[in-house]
Each structure stands twice: as structure tokens, then as C-alpha cells.
Design a protein around this motif. Structure first.
Motif, PDB file in Angstrom:
ATOM      1  N   ALA A 175       0.770  -1.315  -0.109  1.00 28.29           N
ATOM      2  CA  ALA A 175       0.147   0.117   0.118  1.00 28.29           C
ATOM      3  C   ALA A 175       0.927   1.336   0.147  1.00 28.29           C
ATOM      4  O   ALA A 175       0.578   2.314  -0.633  1.00 28.29           O
ATOM      5  CB  ALA A 175      -0.865   0.071   1.125  1.00 28.29           C
ATOM      6  N   TRP A 176       1.865   1.201   0.749  1.00 28.84           N
ATOM      7  CA  TRP A 176       2.661   2.505   0.748  1.00 28.84           C
ATOM      8  C   TRP A 176       3.536   2.653  -0.580  1.00 28.84           C
ATOM      9  O   TRP A 176       3.792   3.887  -0.764  1.00 28.84           O
ATOM     10  CB  TRP A 176       3.935   2.195   1.940  1.00 28.84           C
ATOM     11  N   ARG A 177       4.124   1.453  -0.914  1.00 26.89           N
ATOM     12  CA  ARG A 177       4.978   1.867  -2.514  1.00 26.89           C
ATOM     13  C   ARG A 177       4.016   1.498  -3.661  1.00 26.89           C
ATOM     14  O   ARG A 177       4.505   1.378  -4.712  1.00 26.89           O
ATOM     15  CB  ARG A 177       5.940   0.784  -2.282  1.00 26.89           C
ATOM     16  N   TRP A 178       2.358   1.518  -3.540  1.00 26.75           N
ATOM     17  CA  TRP A 178       1.668   1.072  -4.684  1.00 26.75           C
ATOM     18  C   TRP A 178       1.870   1.750  -5.805  1.00 26.75           C
ATOM     19  O   TRP A 178       1.996   1.292  -6.828  1.00 26.75           O
ATOM     20  CB  TRP A 178       0.225   0.919  -4.360  1.00 26.75           C
ATOM     21  N   SER A 179       1.911   3.145  -5.633  1.00 32.14           N
ATOM     22  CA  SER A 179       2.011   4.123  -6.843  1.00 32.14           C
ATOM     23  C   SER A 179       3.370   3.795  -7.578  1.00 32.14           C
ATOM     24  O   SER A 179       3.577   3.704  -8.909  1.00 32.14           O
ATOM     25  CB  SER A 179       1.862   5.498  -6.668  1.00 32.14           C
ATOM     26  N   ALA A 180       4.479   3.887  -6.795  1.00 29.11           N
ATOM     27  CA  ALA A 180       5.903   3.519  -7.497  1.00 29.11           C
ATOM     28  C   ALA A 180       6.025   2.454  -7.900  1.00 29.11           C
ATOM     29  O   ALA A 180       6.631   2.268  -9.073  1.00 29.11           O
ATOM     30  CB  ALA A 180       6.758   4.050  -6.204  1.00 29.11           C
ATOM     31  N   LEU A 181       5.447   1.319  -7.242  1.00 27.08           N
ATOM     32  CA  LEU A 181       5.702  -0.126  -7.840  1.00 27.08           C
ATOM     33  C   LEU A 181       4.780  -0.040  -9.112  1.00 27.08           C
ATOM     34  O   LEU A 181       5.226  -0.743 -10.192  1.00 27.08           O
ATOM     35  CB  LEU A 181       5.194  -1.135  -6.810  1.00 27.08           C
ATOM     36  N   LEU A 182       3.561   0.619  -9.237  1.00 26.23           N
ATOM     37  CA  LEU A 182       2.785   0.446 -10.335  1.00 26.23           C
ATOM     38  C   LEU A 182       3.644   1.339 -11.539  1.00 26.23           C
ATOM     39  O   LEU A 182       3.700   0.628 -12.720  1.00 26.23           O
ATOM     40  CB  LEU A 182       1.574   1.103 -10.198  1.00 26.23           C
ATOM     41  N   VAL A 183       4.205   2.318 -11.296  1.00 24.84           N
ATOM     42  CA  VAL A 183       4.789   3.143 -12.305  1.00 24.84           C
ATOM     43  C   VAL A 183       6.109   2.399 -12.847  1.00 24.84           C
ATOM     44  O   VAL A 183       6.031   2.310 -14.144  1.00 24.84           O
ATOM     45  CB  VAL A 183       5.311   4.558 -11.875  1.00 24.84           C
ATOM     46  N   SER A 184       6.754   1.900 -11.755  1.00 20.83           N
ATOM     47  CA  SER A 184       7.997   1.083 -12.412  1.00 20.83           C
ATOM     48  C   SER A 184       7.772   0.071 -12.989  1.00 20.83           C
ATOM     49  O   SER A 184       8.592  -0.497 -13.822  1.00 20.83           O
ATOM     50  CB  SER A 184       9.046   1.120 -11.277  1.00 20.83           C
ATOM     51  N   THR A 185       6.610  -0.635 -12.796  1.00 19.13           N
ATOM     52  CA  THR A 185       6.315  -1.884 -13.496  1.00 19.13           C
ATOM     53  C   THR A 185       5.687  -1.766 -14.938  1.00 19.13           C
ATOM     54  O   THR A 185       6.199  -2.256 -15.764  1.00 19.13           O
ATOM     55  CB  THR A 185       5.165  -2.540 -12.912  1.00 19.13           C
ATOM     56  N   LEU A 186       4.857  -0.568 -15.058  1.00 17.66           N
ATOM     57  CA  LEU A 186       4.237  -0.199 -16.170  1.00 17.66           C
ATOM     58  C   LEU A 186       5.279   0.478 -17.232  1.00 17.66           C
ATOM     59  O   LEU A 186       5.346   0.277 -18.541  1.00 17.66           O
ATOM     60  CB  LEU A 186       2.912   0.445 -15.935  1.00 17.66           C
ATOM     61  N   ASN A 187       5.910   1.497 -16.745  1.00 15.61           N
ATOM     62  CA  ASN A 187       6.809   2.337 -17.714  1.00 15.61           C
ATOM     63  C   ASN A 187       7.944   2.553 -16.828  1.00 15.61           C
ATOM     64  O   ASN A 187       8.200   3.602 -16.128  1.00 15.61           O
ATOM     65  CB  ASN A 187       5.932   3.368 -18.154  1.00 15.61           C
ATOM     66  N   PRO A 188       9.302   1.665 -16.900  1.00 12.04           N
ATOM     67  CA  PRO A 188      10.339   2.242 -16.117  1.00 12.04           C
ATOM     68  C   PRO A 188      10.913   3.484 -16.525  1.00 12.04           C
ATOM     69  O   PRO A 188      11.436   4.250 -15.733  1.00 12.04           O
ATOM     70  CB  PRO A 188      11.527   1.237 -16.531  1.00 12.04           C
ATOM     71  N   ASP A 189      10.776   3.815 -17.958  1.00 12.34           N
ATOM     72  CA  ASP A 189      11.246   5.326 -18.429  1.00 12.34           C
ATOM     73  C   ASP A 189      10.571   6.317 -17.619  1.00 12.34           C
ATOM     74  O   ASP A 189      11.180   7.433 -16.993  1.00 12.34           O
ATOM     75  CB  ASP A 189      11.301   5.275 -19.979  1.00 12.34           C
ATOM     76  N   LEU A 190       9.109   6.126 -17.392  1.00 12.42           N
ATOM     77  CA  LEU A 190       8.493   7.270 -16.873  1.00 12.42           C
ATOM     78  C   LEU A 190       8.796   7.260 -15.324  1.00 12.42           C
ATOM     79  O   LEU A 190       8.732   8.246 -14.781  1.00 12.42           O
ATOM     80  CB  LEU A 190       7.006   6.828 -16.881  1.00 12.42           C
ATOM     81  N   ALA A 191       9.122   6.173 -14.847  1.00  9.76           N
ATOM     82  CA  ALA A 191       9.580   5.989 -13.366  1.00  9.76           C
ATOM     83  C   ALA A 191      10.813   6.812 -13.083  1.00  9.76           C
ATOM     84  O   ALA A 191      10.922   7.647 -12.349  1.00  9.76           O
ATOM     85  CB  ALA A 191       9.818   4.669 -12.911  1.00  9.76           C
ATOM     86  N   HIS A 192      11.889   6.570 -14.065  1.00 10.88           N
ATOM     87  CA  HIS A 192      13.061   7.492 -14.036  1.00 10.88           C
ATOM     88  C   HIS A 192      12.738   8.848 -14.061  1.00 10.88           C
ATOM     89  O   HIS A 192      13.399   9.641 -13.268  1.00 10.88           O
ATOM     90  CB  HIS A 192      13.941   7.051 -14.900  1.00 10.88           C
ATOM     91  N   ALA A 193      12.051   9.103 -15.009  1.00 12.11           N
ATOM     92  CA  ALA A 193      11.735  10.722 -15.053  1.00 12.11           C
ATOM     93  C   ALA A 193      11.088  11.278 -14.072  1.00 12.11           C
ATOM     94  O   ALA A 193      10.900  12.489 -13.831  1.00 12.11           O
ATOM     95  CB  ALA A 193      10.877  10.890 -16.272  1.00 12.11           C
ATOM     96  N   SER A 194      10.177  10.407 -13.286  1.00 10.92           N
ATOM     97  CA  SER A 194       9.589  10.825 -12.202  1.00 10.92           C
ATOM     98  C   SER A 194      10.393  10.734 -10.564  1.00 10.92           C
ATOM     99  O   SER A 194       9.748  10.906  -9.692  1.00 10.92           O
ATOM    100  CB  SER A 194       8.087   9.914 -11.777  1.00 10.92           C
ATOM    101  N   GLY A 195      11.382  10.428 -11.048  1.00 15.25           N
ATOM    102  CA  GLY A 195      12.300  10.435  -9.539  1.00 15.25           C
ATOM    103  C   GLY A 195      12.275   9.125  -8.917  1.00 15.25           C
ATOM    104  O   GLY A 195      12.716   8.928  -7.729  1.00 15.25           O
ATOM    105  N   ILE A 196      11.612   8.285  -9.402  1.00 10.58           N
ATOM    106  CA  ILE A 196      11.556   6.996  -9.062  1.00 10.58           C
ATOM    107  C   ILE A 196      12.588   5.744  -9.506  1.00 10.58           C
ATOM    108  O   ILE A 196      12.907   5.713 -10.602  1.00 10.58           O
ATOM    109  CB  ILE A 196      10.062   5.961  -9.454  1.00 10.58           C
ATOM    110  N   ASP A 197      13.275   4.961  -8.616  1.00  6.58           N
ATOM    111  CA  ASP A 197      14.309   4.227  -8.831  1.00  6.58           C
ATOM    112  C   ASP A 197      13.561   2.846  -9.200  1.00  6.58           C
ATOM    113  O   ASP A 197      13.025   2.011  -8.275  1.00  6.58           O
ATOM    114  CB  ASP A 197      15.286   4.119  -7.725  1.00  6.58           C
ATOM    115  N   PRO A 198      13.522   2.328 -10.346  1.00  8.48           N
ATOM    116  CA  PRO A 198      13.047   0.900 -10.672  1.00  8.48           C
ATOM    117  C   PRO A 198      13.517  -0.327  -9.844  1.00  8.48           C
ATOM    118  O   PRO A 198      13.018  -1.292  -9.366  1.00  8.48           O
ATOM    119  CB  PRO A 198      13.108   0.682 -12.032  1.00  8.48           C
ATOM    120  N   ARG A 199      15.109  -0.127  -9.566  1.00  5.93           N
ATOM    121  CA  ARG A 199      15.684  -1.103  -9.179  1.00  5.93           C
ATOM    122  C   ARG A 199      15.395  -1.199  -7.584  1.00  5.93           C
ATOM    123  O   ARG A 199      15.207  -2.284  -6.813  1.00  5.93           O
ATOM    124  CB  ARG A 199      17.339  -1.114  -9.311  1.00  5.93           C
ATOM    125  N   ARG A 200      15.264  -0.082  -6.938  1.00  7.57           N
ATOM    126  CA  ARG A 200      14.695   0.085  -5.686  1.00  7.57           C
ATOM    127  C   ARG A 200      13.171  -0.524  -5.235  1.00  7.57           C
ATOM    128  O   ARG A 200      13.251  -1.429  -4.356  1.00  7.57           O
ATOM    129  CB  ARG A 200      14.709   1.478  -4.862  1.00  7.57           C
TER     130      ARG A 200
END
Length: 271
Positions: A144-169
């Protein structure tokens, strides 16, 4: 007489606890196509059981430690010249084999391997319930805490990077949660069937919903129905409880797939 004095009540509560944690986590396993990863982590649990018995520590602690070690090892070795399926296959079967060999060396310890391989949900005690629900609530809180970050990094890793989210984390968060689920589920369905709890309910929910959040909720509902139906079926037909739960989940998946196929066929006919 307390509700927890009934072995069926304890078994039902244990199954519900595992399913409520496995369902939303399983959605990410399905979306990321990590089914083999879940299998590998589960197989490593037998080595954790052997170490726990050998050092006389909690089974939960031993399994969790080995499951975490497996997750970190896979994350570290991935992308270093080996295909992910090859790497997981080597680690999965090696850990299972070493675990079975290690169990054979334990002297003076009675080990019911069938219970660890296929689960023994009807033998769940009060302490097991506390561990299962503690682990389940931890996983639910983490997801629940990481839901949004997990979802973005799952669906679009490039968008995650652009949003400041580390997909590896986020991958590490997911693997930690997966290790916890494996550790709490070993008593319920055993190492052989743990991956099925992570995969089948989300797979059954997928054709029925349109949003990720709805898929997690419907997967949890299917998981709950599988637990209740499987335990009742085991009671009526005198079948193994853990496998019976998985069989009910598989039947629900089959019905959902048939329904989705019919809906698509009718839609094309109408068009």
C-alpha cells in the motif's frame, strides 16, 4: 470454547491471511512476468527449513533469511550474461536439492518433508496464526505504501526514472515482500504450491477488471473464495487441504477464462 480452539477455524484464518497478502503482490508478479522468480524463492525455502532445524531457530526466520538471500542473489546476478530464466532455474533447483540433502543430515530431528513440500494448513497453531497475520499485514502495508511507485516502475520504467523513482529499488521492495509471503505461506500450502497462490488468483481476476486496483481487490476475493471452497472440499472429500485450495483457484481461473472467451466471441458477433 474459543473460536481458535477449532482446527478448521485456525486453518481458514491462516489461509485468508496468506491470500490477502499474496493477491495484491501476485498482481505485480503477473504484470512483471516474475512467476519463475516466485517459484525459485519458494524452492529455496526448504534450505531455510533445514538451516532453521539445524541451528534450532524459528522456521519462519530460517525461511525468511534464505528467501531474502535468494532475492538479493537474483537481483545481483541478473544482467550479467545469464538469461533470467536460466539463472532462476539453476538457483531454484539447486536450492531445493541442497535443502533436501541438508535435511537428510539432521540427526535426531523428525522432519515431515511432505508438510513442508505441500503444506499442512490443518495443523496451524495459534503461534503460526500470529506469524502468518503479522507477515500478511506487513506485506499489505508495504505494498500500500509503495503502490504508486511499484505500479509506475512496473508499467513504464522510463516514466519512473523521469518521475524520480528508482525501478531497481522498487524491485527490491517487491522481492522483500515476496520473501515474507513465502515464509508465512510455507505452513499453508508448502514450497511446491506457494507460487500458485501468487499467480492463479491475479490471473483469474485479470479478464474481469479494467484497473490495477480492481484487479488486486478481485484477486483477493478469488483467493478468499479458494480458501473457503478448498477447505470445505477437503473436509467433504477427505483430500489434502493445500492442494484442494489451489484446485479451487484453478477452477475459478478456468471459469473466468471461459467467460472472457465467450464475451469476446459475442462482442465480435455483435460487431
Amino acid at each position: 470454547m474459543s473460536l481458535l480452539d477449532s482446527f478448521m477455524a485456525r486453518a481458514t484464518l491462516a489461509g485468508l491471511g496468506v491470500m490477502l497478502a499474496a493477491a495484491p503482490l501476485g498482481c505485480f508478479v503477473v504484470w512483471r512476468r516474475m512467476a519463475y522468480f516466485g517459484d525459485a524463492t519458494a524452492h529455496a525455502a526448504i534450505l531455510g527449513v533445514a538451516l532453521a532445524l539445524g541451528f534450532e531457530i524459528s522456521i519462519f526466520v530460517g525461511v525468511l533469511a534464505v528467501a531474502l538471500a535468494m532475492a538479493v542473489t537474483v537481483s545481483t546476478l541478473s544482467g550479467r550474461g545469464y538469461g533470467m530464466d536460466t539463472l532462476l532455474g539453476v538457483l531454484s533447483h539447486s536450492a531445493l536439492a541442497f535443502g533436501l540433502v541438508a535435511v537428510s543430515f539432521l540427526q535426531g530431528v523428525r522432519v515431515d518433508l511432505m508438510a513442508y513440500l505441500f503444506g499442512d494448513i490443518l495443523a496451524v497453531g495459534r503461534m503460526d496464526l500470529a506469524i502468518i497475520w503479522g507477515g500478511a499485514l506487513l506485506v499489505l502495508a508495504l505494498v500500500a505504501w509503495r503502490w504508486s511507485a511499484l505500479l509506475v516502475s512496473t508499467l513504464n520504467p522510463d516514466l519512473a526514472h523521469a518521475s524520480g523513482i528508482d525501478p531497481r529499488r522498487e524491485q527490491l521492495v517487491l522481492t522483500i515482500a515476496l520473501a515474507v509471503v513465502v515464509a508465512v505461506a510455507i505452513k499453508v500450502v508448502g514450497v511446491i504450491l506457494i507460487a500458485s497462490l501468487l499467480i492463479i488468483p491475479p490471473a483469474a481476476a485479470r479478464p474481469l477488471v479494467r484497473t490495477p486496483e480492481a484487479m488486486a481487490l478481485v484477486a483477493a476475493a478469488i483467493g478468499v473464495a479458494s480458501v473457503i471452497g478448498g477447505l470445505q472440499g477437503a473436509l467433504i472429500f477427505d483430500t489434502p487441504a493445500g492442494p484442494s485450495i489451489v484446485c479451487v483457484a484453478a477452477l475459478i481461473f478456468l471459469l473466468a477464462s471461459i467467460g472472457d472467451g465467450l464475451r469476446n466471441a459475442l462482442g465480435k458477433t455483435g460487431a
